[in-house]
Design a protein around this motif. Structure first.
Motif, mmCIF file in Angstrom:
data_model
loop_
_atom_site.group_PDB
_atom_site.id
_atom_site.type_symbol
_atom_site.label_atom_id
_atom_site.label_comp_id
_atom_site.label_asym_id
_atom_site.label_seq_id
_atom_site.Cartn_x
_atom_site.Cartn_y
_atom_site.Cartn_z
ATOM 1 N N ARG A 1 3.263 1.374 -6.759
ATOM 2 C CA ARG A 1 2.541 2.342 -5.914
ATOM 3 C C ARG A 1 1.250 1.696 -5.414
ATOM 4 O O ARG A 1 0.377 1.341 -6.197
ATOM 5 C CB ARG A 1 2.219 3.615 -6.697
ATOM 6 N N THR A 2 1.168 1.547 -4.097
ATOM 7 C CA THR A 2 -0.002 0.907 -3.504
ATOM 8 C C THR A 2 -0.873 1.875 -2.709
ATOM 9 O O THR A 2 -1.969 1.507 -2.285
ATOM 10 C CB THR A 2 0.440 -0.245 -2.580
ATOM 11 N N ASP A 3 -0.387 3.091 -2.498
ATOM 12 C CA ASP A 3 -1.187 4.102 -1.791
ATOM 13 C C ASP A 3 -1.007 5.441 -2.495
ATOM 14 O O ASP A 3 -0.093 6.207 -2.183
ATOM 15 C CB ASP A 3 -0.754 4.211 -0.327
ATOM 16 N N PRO A 4 -1.876 5.751 -3.468
ATOM 17 C CA PRO A 4 -1.714 6.990 -4.246
ATOM 18 C C PRO A 4 -1.931 8.257 -3.436
ATOM 19 O O PRO A 4 -1.563 9.345 -3.881
ATOM 20 C CB PRO A 4 -2.768 6.851 -5.345
ATOM 21 N N ASP A 5 -2.511 8.141 -2.237
ATOM 22 C CA ASP A 5 -2.791 9.321 -1.424
ATOM 23 C C ASP A 5 -1.662 9.652 -0.449
ATOM 24 O O ASP A 5 -1.643 10.746 0.125
ATOM 25 C CB ASP A 5 -4.093 9.109 -0.637
ATOM 26 N N LYS B 1 4.847 10.518 -1.869
ATOM 27 C CA LYS B 1 5.296 9.557 -2.885
ATOM 28 C C LYS B 1 6.293 8.525 -2.377
ATOM 29 O O LYS B 1 6.266 7.372 -2.819
ATOM 30 C CB LYS B 1 5.847 10.286 -4.107
ATOM 31 N N HIS B 2 7.179 8.893 -1.436
ATOM 32 C CA HIS B 2 8.137 7.921 -0.922
ATOM 33 C C HIS B 2 7.487 6.912 0.023
ATOM 34 O O HIS B 2 8.050 5.837 0.258
ATOM 35 C CB HIS B 2 9.288 8.620 -0.191
ATOM 36 N N ARG B 3 6.313 7.239 0.549
ATOM 37 C CA ARG B 3 5.669 6.367 1.531
ATOM 38 C C ARG B 3 4.522 5.558 0.941
ATOM 39 O O ARG B 3 3.957 4.712 1.637
ATOM 40 C CB ARG B 3 5.138 7.210 2.696
ATOM 41 N N GLY B 4 4.193 5.812 -0.304
ATOM 42 C CA GLY B 4 3.066 5.096 -0.916
ATOM 43 C C GLY B 4 3.491 3.925 -1.769
ATOM 44 O O GLY B 4 2.711 3.410 -2.571
ATOM 45 N N LEU B 5 4.742 3.478 -1.602
ATOM 46 C CA LEU B 5 5.289 2.430 -2.448
ATOM 47 C C LEU B 5 5.444 1.117 -1.683
ATOM 48 O O LEU B 5 5.722 1.116 -0.490
ATOM 49 C CB LEU B 5 6.663 2.855 -2.977
ATOM 50 N N SER B 6 5.280 0.029 -2.414
ATOM 51 C CA SER B 6 5.527 -1.296 -1.850
ATOM 52 C C SER B 6 6.339 -2.102 -2.845
ATOM 53 O O SER B 6 6.310 -1.837 -4.042
ATOM 54 C CB SER B 6 4.204 -2.019 -1.545
ATOM 55 N N MET B 7 7.077 -3.082 -2.339
ATOM 56 C CA MET B 7 7.920 -3.919 -3.195
ATOM 57 C C MET B 7 7.319 -5.314 -3.314
ATOM 58 O O MET B 7 6.854 -5.886 -2.322
ATOM 59 C CB MET B 7 9.331 -4.014 -2.613
ATOM 60 N N PHE B 8 7.336 -5.833 -4.526
ATOM 61 C CA PHE B 8 6.773 -7.148 -4.787
ATOM 62 C C PHE B 8 7.748 -8.002 -5.590
ATOM 63 O O PHE B 8 8.520 -7.498 -6.407
ATOM 64 C CB PHE B 8 5.465 -7.036 -5.585
#
Length: 402
Positions: free
Chosen positions: A186-190, A193-200
């Motif tokens: 989770r890179t954007d807690p605001d 929930k489906h749009r605040g995620l990033s893959m690393f």
């Protein structure tokens, strides 16, 4: 290359390096029972299996079979999914190492890299997986975000050209010896929930990563929990744009569900043969209730196989993800029904270990089947997705927002 030409090359390669496999052992009391659905080996054994799988993958790569559907510019053969399926069918005739330690990398992580990675990321991370130089793991599920994967709390905070990551992942296969992990963060807690995620992509030797094996109720330790404490990741390890993690995860999970379903049929065929013998030995082969359960189970297994064959004959680019979800739901249900029939035939011997071959160890099968109702997407979540997106049923009521 035509399919006939490809098959000839594949057989020539395999016959020059491997012996043919004998028939699957289904004789009562013959060899190991092999009724565990999840790995039950020690860490040392698992590492040895991984080394054997890597060595065989290197041979595949050298012969042109390491990445059959992969892009030519990255060393792949650039062939169709039908070529890949045919190779796996032919290879199953030969005695080759168990490739289970590499399936996450080849079937899930590589799938995600092709879908969202840059050419440099594919060359740096996907190619070594197919070249037999690296093992991967999947850092998705968390203690409070398994069924609701979009609810992950592992947090990444940007700091210039790096990200500081803190959190915990769980049910991670291969984590004790993996080189790279695919992590949903989770890179954007605001954001929703489906749009605040990033893959690393996470090198597993990065400072701040701690891996702890988890003991299963069947006795093995196939899974781990992974703790990330102030782990620093370069932004070049981000897969896709910030906030696109859910889309990448969906692509990765489609690859995972395909891999889960692909390897189930031989295992089920052996289980059914053993159950037939068990019915004879317990004197219940002519019991109407047992025969009815047997016919029902046999029909379900055939339906599952036909469904998968249909998917294998379909261009992957046209699939929506729902098709693989169907595969996975059928697989989990059938595993449980096989275990239920074994329990019905054995009675008290199913739960009391007398040491007799082919009796108490069916307990491992049934307990393992419970795990398959979770692995690769929890059954209830997948059924809801199929109901809403495929059957067009009304959406499940959501909790009212304050």
């Amino acid at each position: 290359m035509t399919l006939d030409q490809f098959e000839a090359r594949a057989r020539e390669f395999l016959e020059s390096r491997c012996s043919r496999r004998g028939p699957v052992a289904t004789e009562w009391g013959s060899g190991e029972e092999r009724l565990a659905l999840f790995h039950e080996t020690t860490d040392e054994q698992e590492r040895a299996e991984a080394e054997a799988a890597l060595a065989w993958q290197r041979e595949r790569w050298a012969a042109g079979f390491g990445w059959i559907t992969g892009p030519v510019e990255h060393g792949g053969a650039g062939l169709s999914a039908e070529h890949d399926r045919r190779y796996r069918e032919i290879e199953a005739e030969f005695d080759v190492p168990d490739m289970a330690p590499l399936r996450i990398g080849l079937g899930t992580v590589s799938h995600a890299l092709l879908a969202a990675g840059t050419p440099e990321q594919i060359a740096t991370h996907a190619v070594p997986l197919h070249r037999g130089e690296a093992v991967a793991c999947q850092l998705f599920s968390e203690p409070e975000a398994g069924s609701d994967l979009a609810g992950v709390r592992t947090r990444g905070v940007r700091d210039g050209d790096t990200w500081r990551v803190d959190g915990q992942k769980v049910w991670t296969s291969n984590a004790t010896f993996a080189d790279i992990g695919l992590a949903l963060i989770r890179t954007d807690p605001d954001a929703p929930k489906h749009r605040g995620l990033s893959m690393f992509l996470v090198p597993m030797n990065t400072p701040g990563i701690e891996v702890r094996p988890l003991r299963q109720m069947t006795g093995g330790a196939s899974f781990c929990e992974v703790f990330l404490s102030d782990v620093r990741l370069d932004d070049a390890l981000r897969l896709g744009e910030p906030g696109s993690g859910w889309k990448v995860a969906t692509s990765a999970l489609a690859g995972e569900r395909r891999a889960v379903g692909d390897r189930s049929h031989e295992m089920n065929a052996r289980a059914m043969a053993l159950l037939a013998t068990l019915a004879q030995r317990t004197g219940r082969a002519d019991d109407p209730a047992v025969r009815d359960a047997w016919v029902s189970l046999h029909s379900r297994l055939q339906i599952a196989r036909f469904q998968q064959q249909r998917m294998q004959a379909t261009d992957e680019r046209t699939l929506t993800g729902a098709e693989r979800a169907i595969d996975k739901v059928l697989l989990a249900a059938n595993y449980k029904l096989i275990g239920d029939l074994a329990a019905e035939l054995l009675g008290p011997a199913f739960v009391a270990d007398t040491g007799e071959w082919g009796t108490f160890n069916w307990n491992r099968w049934l307990m393992g089947s419970m795990g398959y109702r979770i692995a690769g997407g929890t059954e209830e979540i997948l059924k809801t997705m199929l109901a809403e997106r495929v059957l067009g049923l009304p959406r499940e009521p959501q909790e009212m927002k304050r």
